[in-house]
Design a protein around this motif. Structure first.
Motif, PDB file in Angstrom:
ATOM      1  N   LEU A 244      46.957  50.463  82.830  1.00 20.59           N
ATOM      2  CA  LEU A 244      47.485  50.406  81.474  1.00 20.59           C
ATOM      3  C   LEU A 244      47.721  51.807  80.936  1.00 20.59           C
ATOM      4  CD1 LEU A 244      48.444  48.671  79.151  1.00 20.59           C
ATOM      5  CD2 LEU A 244      46.120  48.732  78.238  1.00 20.59           C
ATOM      6  N   ARG A 245      46.825  52.708  81.235  1.00 16.51           N
ATOM      7  CA  ARG A 245      46.995  54.105  80.802  1.00 16.51           C
ATOM      8  C   ARG A 245      48.303  54.678  81.359  1.00 16.51           C
ATOM      9  NH1 ARG A 245      42.928  58.338  79.671  1.00 16.51           N
ATOM     10  NH2 ARG A 245      43.947  60.315  80.013  1.00 16.51           N
ATOM     11  N   ASP A 246      48.559  54.467  82.643  1.00 11.48           N
ATOM     12  CA  ASP A 246      49.799  54.945  83.259  1.00 11.48           C
ATOM     13  C   ASP A 246      51.021  54.291  82.613  1.00 11.48           C
ATOM     14  OD1 ASP A 246      48.333  56.564  84.953  1.00 11.48           O
ATOM     15  OD2 ASP A 246      48.538  55.242  86.704  1.00 11.48           O
ATOM     16  N   ALA A 247      50.919  53.002  82.308  1.00 12.73           N
ATOM     17  CA  ALA A 247      52.033  52.297  81.669  1.00 12.73           C
ATOM     18  C   ALA A 247      52.288  52.845  80.268  1.00 12.73           C
ATOM     19  CB  ALA A 247      51.758  50.793  81.626  1.00 12.73           C
ATOM     20  N   VAL A 248      51.225  53.159  79.528  1.00  7.24           N
ATOM     21  CA  VAL A 248      51.372  53.740  78.188  1.00  7.24           C
ATOM     22  C   VAL A 248      52.056  55.105  78.280  1.00  7.24           C
ATOM     23  CG1 VAL A 248      50.060  54.748  76.256  1.00  7.24           C
ATOM     24  CG2 VAL A 248      49.499  52.454  77.104  1.00  7.24           C
ATOM     25  N   ILE A 249      51.640  55.916  79.228  1.00  2.25           N
ATOM     26  CA  ILE A 249      52.265  57.228  79.423  1.00  2.25           C
ATOM     27  C   ILE A 249      53.758  57.054  79.731  1.00  2.25           C
ATOM     28  CG2 ILE A 249      52.356  59.237  80.973  1.00  2.25           C
ATOM     29  CD1 ILE A 249      49.234  58.956  81.146  1.00  2.25           C
ATOM     30  N   ALA A 250      54.096  56.079  80.576  1.00  2.00           N
ATOM     31  CA  ALA A 250      55.496  55.830  80.923  1.00  2.00           C
ATOM     32  C   ALA A 250      56.290  55.338  79.710  1.00  2.00           C
ATOM     33  CB  ALA A 250      55.576  54.810  82.064  1.00  2.00           C
ATOM     34  N   VAL A 251      55.683  54.479  78.893  1.00  2.00           N
ATOM     35  CA  VAL A 251      56.357  53.988  77.685  1.00  2.00           C
ATOM     36  C   VAL A 251      56.628  55.141  76.732  1.00  2.00           C
ATOM     37  CG1 VAL A 251      55.988  52.606  75.581  1.00  2.00           C
ATOM     38  CG2 VAL A 251      55.565  51.602  77.834  1.00  2.00           C
ATOM     39  N   HIS A 252      55.658  56.019  76.570  1.00  2.00           N
ATOM     40  CA  HIS A 252      55.855  57.193  75.714  1.00  2.00           C
ATOM     41  C   HIS A 252      56.964  58.095  76.262  1.00  2.00           C
ATOM     42  CE1 HIS A 252      51.602  57.020  73.714  1.00  2.00           C
ATOM     43  NE2 HIS A 252      52.406  56.066  73.306  1.00  2.00           N
ATOM     44  N   ALA A 253      56.974  58.297  77.574  1.00  2.00           N
ATOM     45  CA  ALA A 253      58.012  59.133  78.191  1.00  2.00           C
ATOM     46  C   ALA A 253      59.384  58.497  78.016  1.00  2.00           C
ATOM     47  CB  ALA A 253      57.704  59.345  79.673  1.00  2.00           C
ATOM     48  N   ASP A 254      59.472  57.183  78.160  1.00  2.00           N
ATOM     49  CA  ASP A 254      60.739  56.481  77.952  1.00  2.00           C
ATOM     50  C   ASP A 254      61.227  56.652  76.518  1.00  2.00           C
ATOM     51  OD1 ASP A 254      60.647  55.581  80.564  1.00  2.00           O
ATOM     52  OD2 ASP A 254      60.110  53.505  80.036  1.00  2.00           O
ATOM     53  N   ALA A 255      60.295  56.550  75.567  1.00  2.00           N
ATOM     54  CA  ALA A 255      60.664  56.693  74.157  1.00  2.00           C
ATOM     55  C   ALA A 255      61.204  58.097  73.882  1.00  2.00           C
ATOM     56  CB  ALA A 255      59.469  56.392  73.262  1.00  2.00           C
ATOM     57  N   LEU A 256      60.528  59.097  74.423  1.00  2.00           N
ATOM     58  CA  LEU A 256      61.011  60.470  74.242  1.00  2.00           C
ATOM     59  C   LEU A 256      62.350  60.667  74.940  1.00  2.00           C
ATOM     60  CD1 LEU A 256      57.692  62.482  74.702  1.00  2.00           C
ATOM     61  CD2 LEU A 256      59.019  62.224  72.596  1.00  2.00           C
ATOM     62  N   GLY A 257      62.482  60.102  76.135  1.00  2.00           N
ATOM     63  CA  GLY A 257      63.730  60.214  76.891  1.00  2.00           C
ATOM     64  C   GLY A 257      64.895  59.582  76.149  1.00  2.00           C
ATOM     65  N   SER A 258      64.646  58.480  75.453  1.00  2.58           N
ATOM     66  CA  SER A 258      65.723  57.826  74.706  1.00  2.58           C
ATOM     67  C   SER A 258      66.217  58.703  73.558  1.00  2.58           C
ATOM     68  CB  SER A 258      65.271  56.464  74.181  1.00  2.58           C
ATOM     69  OG  SER A 258      64.349  56.628  73.113  1.00  2.58           O
ATOM     70  N   LEU A 259      65.395  59.663  73.164  1.00  4.47           N
ATOM     71  CA  LEU A 259      65.784  60.616  72.121  1.00  4.47           C
ATOM     72  C   LEU A 259      66.355  61.902  72.709  1.00  4.47           C
ATOM     73  CD1 LEU A 259      62.662  60.249  69.812  1.00  4.47           C
ATOM     74  CD2 LEU A 259      64.935  59.268  69.448  1.00  4.47           C
ATOM     75  N   GLY A 260      66.459  61.931  74.045  1.00  2.00           N
ATOM     76  CA  GLY A 260      66.969  63.120  74.711  1.00  2.00           C
ATOM     77  C   GLY A 260      65.932  64.215  74.854  1.00  2.00           C
ATOM     78  N   LEU A 261      64.667  63.837  74.746  1.00  2.00           N
ATOM     79  CA  LEU A 261      63.577  64.814  74.847  1.00  2.00           C
ATOM     80  C   LEU A 261      62.778  64.580  76.109  1.00  2.00           C
ATOM     81  CD1 LEU A 261      62.216  64.497  71.202  1.00  2.00           C
ATOM     82  CD2 LEU A 261      63.717  66.293  72.078  1.00  2.00           C
TER      83      LEU A 261
END
Length: 154
Positions: free
Chosen positions: A62-79
């Motif tokens: 779950l920790r890895d999935a949370v990190i990936a979700v956060h990275a996806d969210a930042l990526g969707s903003l171009g960050l």
């Protein structure tokens, strides 16, 4: 609710909130969220792992999935971003997101209704009732049906 249940709940809450806030800070989040409560609950020694045996769910996944979700969210903003751990002292449930507070209150109501002490599985089941947010997206990312997690609390 008996005095033993109340004392058990206070002990459970203290250790859960401390662990969840530590996890939040390790992930670079200044405030504890529902996802941090669930990771902390999944990491508890008193969690009956047989409840989760059929599901691909544990604290590290779950920790890895949370990190990936956060990275996806930042990526969707171009960050592009990585988490920077925060070194701060735990401040408790009042310094948590509204979603974390709602999950905790839902878990408490469920345990009280069943007239049992609050358990880690109650936190997991309450978080499974979330339709939106990091926790829901992380669970979806793991391919777990939230209804299966919710059933654990019954």
């Amino acid at each position: 609710m008996g005095i033993r249940t109340a004392v058990s709940d206070v002990s459970f809450m203290t250790s859960l909130f401390t662990a969840a806030e530590r996890i939040a800070h390790e992930l670079g989040d200044p405030v504890m969220g529902a996802e941090h409560l669930v990771i902390a609950a999944l990491d508890r020694d008193d969690l009956d792992r047989s409840d989760l045996a059929s599901l691909p769910l544990d604290a590290p996944r779950l920790r890895d999935a949370v990190i990936a979700v956060h990275a996806d969210a930042l990526g969707s903003l171009g960050l592009e971003g990585t988490s920077t751990p925060i070194h701060d002292h735990p401040r408790g449930v009042l310094h948590s997101t509204a979603t974390a507070q709602a999950v905790f209150q839902d878990a408490r109501r469920s345990a009280r209704k069943r007239r049992v002490a609050l358990r880690a599985v109650d936190i997991v089941a309450a978080a499974a009732r979330l339709d939106h947010g990091t926790t829901a997206r992380a669970v979806d990312r793991l391919g777990i049906r939230r209804a299966d997690l919710e059933a654990l609390g019954r």
